[in-house]
Enzyme design. Structure first.
Site, mmCIF file in Angstrom:
data_model
loop_
_atom_site.group_PDB
_atom_site.id
_atom_site.type_symbol
_atom_site.label_atom_id
_atom_site.label_comp_id
_atom_site.label_asym_id
_atom_site.label_seq_id
_atom_site.Cartn_x
_atom_site.Cartn_y
_atom_site.Cartn_z
ATOM 1 C CG ASP A 183 -51.619 22.619 -1.506
ATOM 2 O OD1 ASP A 183 -52.046 21.616 -0.909
ATOM 3 O OD2 ASP A 183 -50.960 23.500 -0.943
ATOM 4 C CG HIS A 184 -52.053 16.509 -1.187
ATOM 5 N ND1 HIS A 184 -50.816 16.930 -0.786
ATOM 6 C CD2 HIS A 184 -52.574 15.857 -0.133
ATOM 7 C CE1 HIS A 184 -50.605 16.546 0.464
ATOM 8 N NE2 HIS A 184 -51.658 15.879 0.890
ATOM 9 C CE LYS A 188 -55.422 16.568 2.970
ATOM 10 N NZ LYS A 188 -55.160 15.162 2.936
ATOM 11 C CD GLU A 222 -47.460 14.668 8.225
ATOM 12 O OE1 GLU A 222 -47.561 13.683 7.479
ATOM 13 O OE2 GLU A 222 -46.639 15.572 8.049
ATOM 14 C CG HIS A 246 -49.953 20.967 2.455
ATOM 15 N ND1 HIS A 246 -50.242 20.974 1.111
ATOM 16 C CD2 HIS A 246 -49.060 19.971 2.637
ATOM 17 C CE1 HIS A 246 -49.540 20.019 0.516
ATOM 18 N NE2 HIS A 246 -48.815 19.400 1.424
HETATM 19 C C1 BG6 Z 1 -46.894 16.343 1.728
HETATM 20 C C2 BG6 Z 1 -45.616 16.462 2.518
HETATM 21 O O1 BG6 Z 1 -47.035 17.430 0.860
HETATM 22 O O2 BG6 Z 1 -47.995 16.322 2.628
HETATM 23 C C3 BG6 Z 1 -45.499 15.308 3.498
HETATM 24 O O3 BG6 Z 1 -44.505 16.448 1.626
HETATM 25 C C4 BG6 Z 1 -46.716 15.229 4.378
HETATM 26 O O4 BG6 Z 1 -44.327 15.435 4.294
HETATM 27 C C5 BG6 Z 1 -47.987 15.218 3.528
HETATM 28 O O5 BG6 Z 1 -46.634 14.021 5.121
HETATM 29 C C6 BG6 Z 1 -49.222 15.340 4.400
HETATM 30 O O6 BG6 Z 1 -50.356 15.122 3.619
HETATM 31 P P1 BG6 Z 1 -51.678 14.532 4.260
HETATM 32 O O7 BG6 Z 1 -52.667 14.544 3.140
HETATM 33 O O8 BG6 Z 1 -51.343 13.171 4.777
HETATM 34 O O9 BG6 Z 1 -52.029 15.478 5.379
#
Ligand code: BG6
Length: 501
Positions: A183-184, A188, A222, A246
């Site tokens: 989970d990216h 962070k 966003e 997230h």
């Molecule tokens: C991704 C989603 O996992 O996370 C995207 O698929 C979203 O839709 C993105 O824009 C948001 O990531 P970050 O790091 O820009 O908050």
């Protein structure tokens, strides 16, 4: 990021022709090399359908570093280039995996990678299961001779039962310790810092509960719209795209009990426990969940078509691009403290943050001071683009009469730390190579995330096609989301609030 160098290994990227490899994986490997954290005995094998050779794959490295790494050196590029190989193959063809097996053996001899391999699945989600199965059938998943690990991107399933099925499928080939579900958000720094803030500062621990906290708001806003991702987004929507992963990460880091130590399993157990305490019944979905879809407007300084006018989107689409949820966490620490979550595209500001609102001090002492001036303390954890934390406190305005005003005590990352070039994937990749799964999702974490949203998915499926509240691109979201908090006598923190009192 650990200061330990990674083990010797080969990183195999399935889907090496894709955007993720160009934008994130290759730049992250370069940054790790630059930081001295890649092992000398290292190689990369790209596997994809496109008809290319090693030289073309190496040229893509050049493009990637040119675009996504500031000041990449020719020496660094050469170092990586010399270790890059390309293998053309179909993902459903057993021959691809036989050839890969032979290639890994050859690389082990030439590059000394000790039989260790990290398989990175940068492929569409419907291929996660089949690729893992094929690795198993080709004998590439066994750890008799060196470690074998598999990294899986999101989306991991599209609801609870598909996530459970995918876990079962992967666990029939691999052990849990071999699977790294990414989970990216956990890559962070500001997300990792939530744990440090909570557990390395004695100050917060006694206050972090229902006795002192009025409510919590978690926002991931966003300015970008759906852009060119309509085909992916249409069957997905804001809820599936952002909440079980997230937002659930942020929620569990805020709500979890202190783990015994920062061991991967202790930490993940506490996170899963916190999510399992979340209660949202199907009956509550009607009153506690708001969805919306953006119409045309101006967001992030540019004109944007409405969601339904975007590429790959049905003109009468009812996919939500915004969702707000009020949740209860039924455990000793949080009973009675509402958690409000919201996320959306095409909003007024790009802003991810957590607001912890403390209970107001008793007003009795300040007779004569308007009650409205006696505001509660807010701790705001700024995840992005601002990075840091701020604490709002009341102070006396200078002058002969007793007047109050809010002031902010603020910490900005940039004031204290020099940020190393970072795509957000460096720590995650290095941890996989080191075998540290702390920042990855265990099977039960993934399933707990989906369990939180499953009642909403069920309820929406039963409701069928219903018109969604609209919000203009560039606004704060649908009015119904404001009403969700107003009903409780509360308000969302404005996306425009710059944190300066
Ligand atoms: C991704 C989603 O996992 O996370 C995207 O698929 C979203 O839709 C993105 O824009 C948001 O990531 P970050 O790091 O820009 O908050």
């Amino acid at each position: 990021m650990s200061e330990r160098r990674a083990d010797p290994c080969t990183m195999v990227i399935f889907g090496a022709s894709g955007d993720l490899t160009q934008r994130l994986l290759l730049p992250s490997l370069y940054n790790l090399l630059h930081a001295g954290l890649l092992p000398e005995d290292f190689a990369i094998v790209g596997v994809a359908r496109a008809d290319k050779d090693d030289a073309a794959f190496r040229d893509e490295l050049k493009d990637s570093l040119g675009k996504f790494v500031k000041g990449a050196t020719a020496e660094g590029q050469r170092w990586l280039s010399e270790r890059m190989y390309y293998l053309r193959g179909e993902f459903d063809d057993a021959k691809t995996y036989q050839t890969l097996g032979a290639k890994l053996k050859e690389i082990e001899r030439t590059h000394g990678t000790a039989g260790n391999a990290l398989f990175y699945l940068a492929v569409p989600p419907n291929l996660f299961g089949p690729v893992v199965k094929a690795l198993g059938q080709a004998g590439l998943a066994g750890e008799e001779h060196g470690w074998r690990r598999v990294v899986v991107e999101k989306p991991f399933g599209h609801d609870l039962s598909s996530a459970q099925a995918l876990n079962r499928e992967m666990l029939s080939v691999l052990s849990e310790e071999q699977i790294y579900r990414i989970d990216h958000y956990l890559g962070k720094e500001t997300v990792q810092n939530i744990m440090v803030l909570r557990f390395a500062n004695g100050l917060f621990a006694p206050l972090w509960n229902r006795d002192h906290i009025d409510h919590v708001q978690i926002t991931v806003a966003e300015t970008l719209g759906v852009e060119s991702r309509g085909r992916f987004y249409e069957p997905t929507g804001a809820l599936r795209d952002m909440v079980p992963n997230h937002l659930a990460q942020l929620l569990s880091l805020i709500a979890m009990e202190p783990p015994n130590c920062f061991d991967a399993n202790d930490l993940r157990t506490e996170k899963a426990k916190a999510l399992r305490a979340v209660h949202l019944t199907k009956e509550e979905v009607h009153s506690n969940v708001v969805r919306g879809q953006y119409t045309g407007g101006s967001a992030g300084g540019r004109q944007m078509p409405g969601y339904c006018e975007s590429d790959g989107v049905a003109r009468d689409s009812l996919t939500e691009t915004y969702v707000a949820i009020k949740l209860r966490i039924e455990n000793w620490r949080w009973a009675g403290v509402p958690f409000y979550l919201r996320t959306g595209k095409a909003l007024a500001k790009r802003r991810s943050e957590v607001l912890i609102r403390f209970k107001r001090a008793p007003a009795a002492l300040f007779q004569g001071v308007p009650t409205a001036d006696l505001t509660p303390n807010d701790l705001v954890l700024h995840i992005q683009p601002e990075e840091g934390a701020s604490l709002k406190v009341s102070a006396k305005r200078p002058g002969p009469s007793l007047k109050l005003r809010d002031v902010n005590m603020t910490f900005n990352y940039a004031d204290y730390f020099e940020a190393a070039p970072n795509t957000g994937y460096e720590t995650l990749l290095l941890d996989c190579m080191l075998g540290d799964a702390t920042l990855f999702q265990r099977a039960d974490n993934i399933e707990a995330g989906w369990s939180v949203v499953q009642p909403i998915l069920d309820c929406w499926a039963e409701a069928g096609r219903v018109a969604l509240p609209e919000y203009a691109a560039g606004s704060q979201g649908p009015e119904a989301a404001d009403a969700l908090l107003e009903r409780d006598g509360r308000r969302w923190r404005s996306l425009e609030d710059n944190g300066k009192a």
